[in-house]
Design a protein around this motif. Structure first.
Motif, PDB file in Angstrom:
ATOM      1  N   ASP A 204      35.420 -12.798 -12.234  1.00 53.84           N
ATOM      2  CA  ASP A 204      35.517 -13.793 -10.466  1.00 53.84           C
ATOM      3  C   ASP A 204      34.640 -13.729 -10.306  1.00 53.84           C
ATOM      4  OD1 ASP A 204      37.802 -14.571  -9.054  1.00 53.84           O
ATOM      5  OD2 ASP A 204      37.923 -12.755  -7.688  1.00 53.84           O
ATOM      6  N   GLU A 205      33.626 -13.951 -11.036  1.00 55.66           N
ATOM      7  CA  GLU A 205      32.670 -14.684 -10.686  1.00 55.66           C
ATOM      8  C   GLU A 205      32.627 -16.574 -10.431  1.00 55.66           C
ATOM      9  OE1 GLU A 205      29.242 -11.420 -12.234  1.00 55.66           O
ATOM     10  OE2 GLU A 205      29.677 -13.603 -12.895  1.00 55.66           O
ATOM     11  N   VAL A 206      31.760 -17.439  -9.256  1.00 57.55           N
ATOM     12  CA  VAL A 206      31.898 -17.843  -8.871  1.00 57.55           C
ATOM     13  C   VAL A 206      31.447 -19.230 -10.287  1.00 57.55           C
ATOM     14  CG1 VAL A 206      32.065 -19.970  -7.359  1.00 57.55           C
ATOM     15  CG2 VAL A 206      32.881 -17.773  -6.201  1.00 57.55           C
ATOM     16  N   VAL A 207      31.925 -19.887 -10.626  1.00 53.78           N
ATOM     17  CA  VAL A 207      30.510 -20.466 -11.378  1.00 53.78           C
ATOM     18  C   VAL A 207      30.436 -22.191 -10.965  1.00 53.78           C
ATOM     19  CG1 VAL A 207      30.718 -18.990 -13.896  1.00 53.78           C
ATOM     20  CG2 VAL A 207      32.221 -21.031 -13.413  1.00 53.78           C
ATOM     21  N   GLY A 208      31.162 -22.221 -10.495  1.00 51.26           N
ATOM     22  CA  GLY A 208      31.051 -24.012  -9.764  1.00 51.26           C
ATOM     23  C   GLY A 208      32.195 -23.769  -9.177  1.00 51.26           C
ATOM     24  N   GLY A 209      32.834 -25.403  -8.648  1.00 47.06           N
ATOM     25  CA  GLY A 209      33.956 -25.841  -8.000  1.00 47.06           C
ATOM     26  C   GLY A 209      34.257 -26.749  -8.609  1.00 47.06           C
ATOM     27  N   LEU A 210      35.052 -27.149  -7.626  1.00 44.89           N
ATOM     28  CA  LEU A 210      35.445 -28.986  -7.456  1.00 44.89           C
ATOM     29  C   LEU A 210      36.184 -29.022  -6.311  1.00 44.89           C
ATOM     30  CD1 LEU A 210      37.451 -31.225  -9.418  1.00 44.89           C
ATOM     31  CD2 LEU A 210      39.468 -29.579  -8.553  1.00 44.89           C
ATOM     32  N   GLU A 211      35.670 -30.641  -5.701  1.00 47.79           N
ATOM     33  CA  GLU A 211      36.174 -31.478  -4.634  1.00 47.79           C
ATOM     34  C   GLU A 211      36.301 -31.790  -4.567  1.00 47.79           C
ATOM     35  OE1 GLU A 211      33.361 -29.900  -1.648  1.00 47.79           O
ATOM     36  OE2 GLU A 211      34.141 -30.604  -0.311  1.00 47.79           O
ATOM     37  N   ILE A 212      38.019 -31.908  -3.494  1.00 41.31           N
ATOM     38  CA  ILE A 212      38.154 -33.223  -3.874  1.00 41.31           C
ATOM     39  C   ILE A 212      38.812 -34.397  -2.215  1.00 41.31           C
ATOM     40  CG2 ILE A 212      41.306 -34.990  -3.899  1.00 41.31           C
ATOM     41  CD1 ILE A 212      41.576 -32.493  -6.114  1.00 41.31           C
ATOM     42  N   PHE A 213      38.771 -35.299  -2.358  1.00 45.24           N
ATOM     43  CA  PHE A 213      38.748 -36.138  -0.330  1.00 45.24           C
ATOM     44  C   PHE A 213      38.675 -37.425  -0.932  1.00 45.24           C
ATOM     45  CE2 PHE A 213      33.966 -37.988  -1.499  1.00 45.24           C
ATOM     46  CZ  PHE A 213      34.126 -37.948  -3.060  1.00 45.24           C
ATOM     47  N   LYS A 214      39.196 -37.662   0.430  1.00 38.56           N
ATOM     48  CA  LYS A 214      39.643 -38.959   0.485  1.00 38.56           C
ATOM     49  C   LYS A 214      39.302 -39.165   2.082  1.00 38.56           C
ATOM     50  CE  LYS A 214      44.461 -39.004   0.160  1.00 38.56           C
ATOM     51  NZ  LYS A 214      45.751 -39.193  -0.385  1.00 38.56           N
ATOM     52  N   ASP A 215      39.390 -40.715   1.183  1.00 36.83           N
ATOM     53  CA  ASP A 215      38.510 -41.541   2.792  1.00 36.83           C
ATOM     54  C   ASP A 215      39.336 -41.377   3.735  1.00 36.83           C
ATOM     55  OD1 ASP A 215      37.177 -42.698   4.574  1.00 36.83           O
ATOM     56  OD2 ASP A 215      37.120 -44.242   3.599  1.00 36.83           O
ATOM     57  N   ILE A 216      39.393 -40.694   4.870  1.00 36.30           N
ATOM     58  CA  ILE A 216      40.405 -41.007   6.063  1.00 36.30           C
ATOM     59  C   ILE A 216      40.383 -41.905   7.006  1.00 36.30           C
ATOM     60  CG2 ILE A 216      41.791 -38.900   5.301  1.00 36.30           C
ATOM     61  CD1 ILE A 216      40.484 -37.797   7.704  1.00 36.30           C
ATOM     62  N   LYS A 217      39.310 -43.107   6.499  1.00 35.69           N
ATOM     63  CA  LYS A 217      38.970 -43.905   7.760  1.00 35.69           C
ATOM     64  C   LYS A 217      39.700 -44.513   9.052  1.00 35.69           C
ATOM     65  CE  LYS A 217      35.231 -47.036   9.053  1.00 35.69           C
ATOM     66  NZ  LYS A 217      34.180 -47.379   8.349  1.00 35.69           N
ATOM     67  N   GLU A 218      40.911 -45.045   7.440  1.00 36.30           N
ATOM     68  CA  GLU A 218      42.054 -46.091   7.973  1.00 36.30           C
ATOM     69  C   GLU A 218      42.910 -45.097   8.216  1.00 36.30           C
ATOM     70  OE1 GLU A 218      42.280 -49.340   8.709  1.00 36.30           O
ATOM     71  OE2 GLU A 218      39.960 -49.166   7.648  1.00 36.30           O
ATOM     72  N   LEU A 219      43.279 -44.056   8.530  1.00 35.90           N
ATOM     73  CA  LEU A 219      44.404 -43.232   8.969  1.00 35.90           C
ATOM     74  C   LEU A 219      43.756 -42.820  10.277  1.00 35.90           C
ATOM     75  CD1 LEU A 219      46.870 -41.579   8.184  1.00 35.90           C
ATOM     76  CD2 LEU A 219      45.887 -39.971   7.819  1.00 35.90           C
ATOM     77  N   LYS A 220      42.653 -42.738  10.558  1.00 34.77           N
ATOM     78  CA  LYS A 220      42.106 -42.311  11.575  1.00 34.77           C
ATOM     79  C   LYS A 220      42.396 -43.446  12.000  1.00 34.77           C
ATOM     80  CE  LYS A 220      40.008 -37.800  11.647  1.00 34.77           C
ATOM     81  NZ  LYS A 220      41.174 -36.634  12.636  1.00 34.77           N
ATOM     82  N   LYS A 221      42.027 -44.412  12.087  1.00 34.17           N
ATOM     83  CA  LYS A 221      41.663 -45.779  13.094  1.00 34.17           C
ATOM     84  C   LYS A 221      43.796 -45.490  12.963  1.00 34.17           C
ATOM     85  CE  LYS A 221      40.308 -50.175  12.554  1.00 34.17           C
ATOM     86  NZ  LYS A 221      39.352 -51.485  11.596  1.00 34.17           N
ATOM     87  N   LEU A 222      44.500 -44.977  12.423  1.00 29.25           N
ATOM     88  CA  LEU A 222      45.294 -45.705  13.215  1.00 29.25           C
ATOM     89  C   LEU A 222      45.749 -44.497  13.798  1.00 29.25           C
ATOM     90  CD1 LEU A 222      47.133 -46.637   9.253  1.00 29.25           C
ATOM     91  CD2 LEU A 222      47.144 -47.715  11.528  1.00 29.25           C
ATOM     92  N   GLN A 223      45.922 -43.508  13.726  1.00 30.30           N
ATOM     93  CA  GLN A 223      45.878 -41.943  14.115  1.00 30.30           C
ATOM     94  C   GLN A 223      44.784 -42.554  15.906  1.00 30.30           C
ATOM     95  OE1 GLN A 223      44.667 -38.643  11.921  1.00 30.30           O
ATOM     96  NE2 GLN A 223      46.277 -38.958  11.076  1.00 30.30           N
TER      97      GLN A 223
END
Lengths: 749, 173
Positions: A204-223
């Protein structure tokens, strides 16, 4: 040597295979020999099978090592059984790695196709995989990003956030859908939504990780746009000066703005929303039913006017536009609309309409006045229109004669026992007012309208009085008359009509005064013409008398003197030359004086004009002009076959004399032309010269203007027109046209 | 080739020595802030300062290094040693395959300075590996037994402006 695809020996024992199969009992076995009793032995480990190279490999390998068939086949290997076994192991490993690489390549291909940014990192938070979408969002190439720290590539603007992220991961908590703002390689800030998961080992030791991300500039703009529009809508909704509402078809109010609350006289929005139905606002409930029917049919209504009732019971006139729609959340049909309070607008509209009517009346009266300059006609036309506008049948316009202190009926319609032009004995209800208006000479301050007053007059029955509602007519502060209307018992003149009559009275007062002045001017003009006519006639008579006196009296006397001198000369001795010389000179002087008197008498009134007519007189006149001047005269009379009337001949002779004199005195012309043309029904007189001409602007200041004025007067007395034209350097031209009556031409030749 | 690094970054107090010369190790943040400060405050003079400092230090360091390894005599070996030394110092990967006494082309697919710059300031509009340029000039002068300033190194392409690799042109000054 490999066992893969090897042929099964013909003498192999099927029983032995069967026992092996039962021993393993593996349903996942995909050996080519499986379920095929005629095929090669399937008990060979899965190293020669497709897939499933790991499962139970070593267990099965151990089983195979105890299998005689396996040993038999292995022993056939030229390098021996051990090599055969080692080769099987090597094949297994090779396949395992190939499959591992294949799987990894497949995973990478999948990750590369994920539209969201994705990278993996090791325990030190160094990036070890970076997909194309991540490249696109961050601007880093994978070749550069791999090996860099997450912080250096995925640069979150708030330091605390990345620390929190690290802490969360280290604490074993995955972070999902958290919004951050990152700075890409170009320095541009980008909002992203990001999920981070940790890779952990068995401990149960952290040996790494995964990062998933999405550009929400347009979404933010729309919001942002949605929020902005929401705010804008709310601002419009609350800031509108018109009522905006949302309601259900049955009448329940769901939302209303402050303007609506105020328009309908409620104290708060809550009070209004607490109402069960909006039906109470409608003055006529049928109107709402009709509107609901229209909304159900057409989906919307626009600019419909209705009468509503406020909370305090006061009426309010509204302009309503509404539409029905389906609520996206509940599916319920609702109405939304704008309601405008147009009560004031309606009032103003009504006022404007009345004003327009007032202006229309004034205009029609002005038109009538312009077309009928006579005072009687003006008064008649005005009275007729006013009675029509006020829907009355009887009334009159009374004119005030402040000199004789009486009232005269200027126009009348429907008033019994009264005649136009007659003095009317009106009985004023307010005696002092009568004195003020008619008997005194006081002035009134200007007002838009004056209060009405009452006066009456006696009808056939001495005891019966007809009462009139009177409205003053004013001109320049002085009362010049008043309207008097006989009103039906239930009729009153409202304030708008009083204002209308006030405007009309001011206008009519000036018109009456103008008409009176025009009448005076016309009368004076007529008198002036008569005076001129008399003057010219007197002038001609006087000239004729003096000419006759000169010819008859002075001429005869001179003749007698001459005869006396002749007798005297005969009695003087022939040698008395001195006396004879005196007599000779005296006779010469006498002859010259006689000649002068004759010429003077002729000029005053040419006897030839009286005796022979216009043409011989003018011929002689121009012959004389030719003798005494260098002016070339061209004289023509066209179309005459007889004598004209004596006065007309005299006038034409005087026109000719004046025109010729002007040319000789002022123009310096060499040529002068005079034509008198009879072109029935006109007689045209044209005199032209080629002199220096004149500027028409200066004609009044010119010495010739007095002579020209006389010509104009004479022409007008004869009912003719007089026109003089000239330009500097281009000569002068006089044209007189006189309408000929048949009796202008005498029958006498 | 196995290299016996003298003193192996022998730590003496807080001092580090490489080939007998004291050195200071800085992280990429420090180096990039230093470069940014020099460029911003001194402009082209700051760039020249970075270049000449790197040239002088690399020339002195590598000359000393070669003195410690008299068996390394061929230019090819020296160039390999320089490349390994660059990598060993954590400066990145550098290839001297197209270089000679008259100059040539040097490429660097990975660079400590590039990574630092991109992490710290993002993409540059122009080339920015001035330290590497100076380091290459100094090392080559040491390898070919020339004086400092013999070679001039111009960076043609730079990963700081998102090129695929950094490319340096080496000419005789």
């Amino acid at each position: 040597m490999s066992l893969l695809h090897n042929e099964q020996p013909a003498n192999s024992s099927p029983e032995g295979w069967q026992s092996c199969r039962q021993f393993h009992n593996c349903i996942k076995v995909l050996c080519e020999a499986y379920d095929d009793t005629d095929a090669n032995c399937w008990l060979i480990p899965k190293t020669h099978c497709q897939n499933y190279i790991f499962e139970d490999f070593f267990d099965k390998m151990a089983s195979c090592l105890s299998c005689d068939y396996f040993k038999e086949i292995g022993a056939q290997d030229p390098k021996g059984l051990n090599f055969f076994i080692a080769e099987q192991l090597r094949n297994c490993n090779r396949k395992a790695f190939e499959q591992q690489f294949q799987k990894e390549a497949s995973f990478v291909a999948i990750l590369n196709r994920i539209p969201d940014g994705l990278f993996t990192f090791d325990k030190d938070w160094r990036i070890n995989y970076f997909n194309p979408a991540a490249e696109k969002i961050t601007g880093f190439y994978a070749r550069d990003a791999i090996g860099m720290y997450c912080d250096d590539v995925f640069k979150i603007t708030s330091k605390g956030s990345i620390d929190a992220l690290r802490k969360a991961i280290n604490d074993g908590v995955d972070v999902h859908n958290r919004e951050y703002e990152i700075i890409d390689i170009h320095g541009e800030k980008k909002p992203v939504i990001c999920s981070t998961s940790a890779f952990r080992n068995d401990k149960d030791e952290v040996v790494g990780g995964l990062e998933i991300f999405k550009d929400i500039k347009e979404l933010k703009k729309l919001q942002g746009e949605v929020v902005k529009r929401e705010k804008k809508y709310r601002r419009i909704f609350e800031g509108s000066h018109d009522m905006i509402h949302i309601s259900r078809p049955e009448g329940k109010l769901l939302d209303v703005n402050i303007a609506g609350v105020e328009m309908l006289g409620f104290t708060s929005k809550e009070e209004m929303l607490a109402l069960d139905s909006v039906e109470r606002f409608w003055a006529n409930p049928e109107d709402r039913k009709n509107m609901v029917a229209l909304l159900a049919r057409d989906g919307s209504v626009k600019d419909m006017e209705f009468n509503w009732v406020r909370a305090d019971g006061k009426p309010v006139h509204v302009l309503l536009s509404s539409r029905s729609y389906e609520d996206s959340k509940t599916g319920e049909v609702q109405y939304e609309g704008i309601i405008k309070d147009i009560t004031r607008r309606k009032e103003i509209g009504e006022l404007v309409r009345k004003r327009n009517r007032e202006l229309s009346i004034l205009n029609s009266i002005a038109v009538a006045v312009n077309h009928t300059m006579g005072l009687d006609n003006i008064l008649h036309a005005t009275l007729e229109r006013v009675l029509n506008v006020l829907s009355l049948s009887s009334g009159g316009i009374f004119l005030i004669d402040r000199v004789d202190k009486k009232t005269i009926l200027g126009a009348v319609a429907g008033l019994p026992w009264l005649k136009k032009g007659e003095t009317v004995e009106l009985i004023f209800k307010d005696v002092l007012l009568r004195q003020y208006l008619i008997e005194s000479n006081s002035e009134l301050m200007p007002e838009a309208s004056f209060p009405y007053f009452q006066a009456s007059y006696k009808t056939d029955n001495e005891d019966s009085l007809l009462c009139l509602s009177c409205h003053l007519i004013i001109s320049k502060g002085k009362p010049v008359g008043f309207f008097g209307f006989a009103l039906p018992p239930d009729r009153i003149i409202d304030y708008l009509e009083i204002r209308l009559l006030g405007s009309l009275s001011n206008f009519l007062g000036n018109t009456i005064e103008n008409a009176k002045m025009i009448e005076t001017i016309r009368q004076n003009r007529h008198n002036l013409q008569r005076l001129n006519e008399k003057l010219f006639q007197t002038q001609e008579d006087e000239r004729r008398r003096i000419a006759r006196e000169l010819h008859d009296e002075a001429g005869q006397s001179l003749t007698a003197v001459k005869l006396g001198l002749d007798n005297l000369e005969q009695k003087i001795p022939a040698n008395n030359s001195a006396v004879r010389e005196i007599l000779f000179e005296t006779r010469k002087m006498l002859v010259r004086t006689s000649s002068e008197i004759r010429r003077l008498a002729y000029n005053l009134h040419p006897t030839l004009l009286t005796d022979l007519g216009l043409e011989p007189a003018l011929n002689l006149y121009f012959k004389d002009i030719g003798t005494h001047s260098r002016l070339n005269v061209e004289f023509q009379m066209v179309g005459f076959d007889g004598r004209l009337e004596k006065d007309l001949e005299t006038a034409l002779y005087r026109f000719s004399q004046e025109a010729t004199t002007n040319t000789l005195k002022h123009s310096g012309a060499e040529n002068f032309s005079l034509k008198i043309i009879k072109s029935f029904p006109k007689l045209i007189f044209i005199a032209e010269d080629d002199g220096i001409g004149f500027d028409e602007k200066d004609i009044c200041n010119d010495k010739r203007s007095l002579g020209l004025l006389g010509m104009r007067e004479r022409a007008q007395l004869l009912g003719g027109t007089f026109l003089v034209k000239g330009r500097p350097g281009q000569g002068a031209r006089i044209r007189i046209e006189i309408k000929m009556a048949i009796d202008h031409q005498t029958s006498a030749a | 080739m196995t290299i016996d690094w003298p003193e192996k970054f022998a730590r003496k107090g807080h001092e580090l020595f490489l080939s007998g010369l004291p050195i200071a190790l800085h992280c990429h943040h420090y180096n990039m802030n230093l470069q940014k400060t020099l460029e911003t405050s001194l402009g082209s003079e700051g760039v020249l300062l970075l270049y000449t400092a790197a040239e002088e230090s690399s020339h002195a360091g590598f000359t000393s290094f070669l003195e410690h390894h008299p068996k390394i005599v061929t230019a090819k070996s020296k160039l390999e040693l320089a490349s390994t030394s660059y990598q060993y110092c954590g400066l990145g990967i550098i290839n001297f395959t197209k270089i000679g006494p008259e100059g040539g082309i040097v490429t660097s697919p990975h660079s400590h300075h590039v990574t630092g710059w991109l992490a710290k300031f993002g993409k540059r509009q122009n080339v920015g590996c001035f330290f590497t340029g100076g380091w290459v000039a100094g090392v080559l002068a040491a390898i070919y037994n020339k004086h400092i300033g013999y070679f001039s190194v111009d960076e043609l392409e730079c990963k700081m402006s998102l090129s695929k690799e950094c490319v340096f042109e080496v000419k005789i000054a």
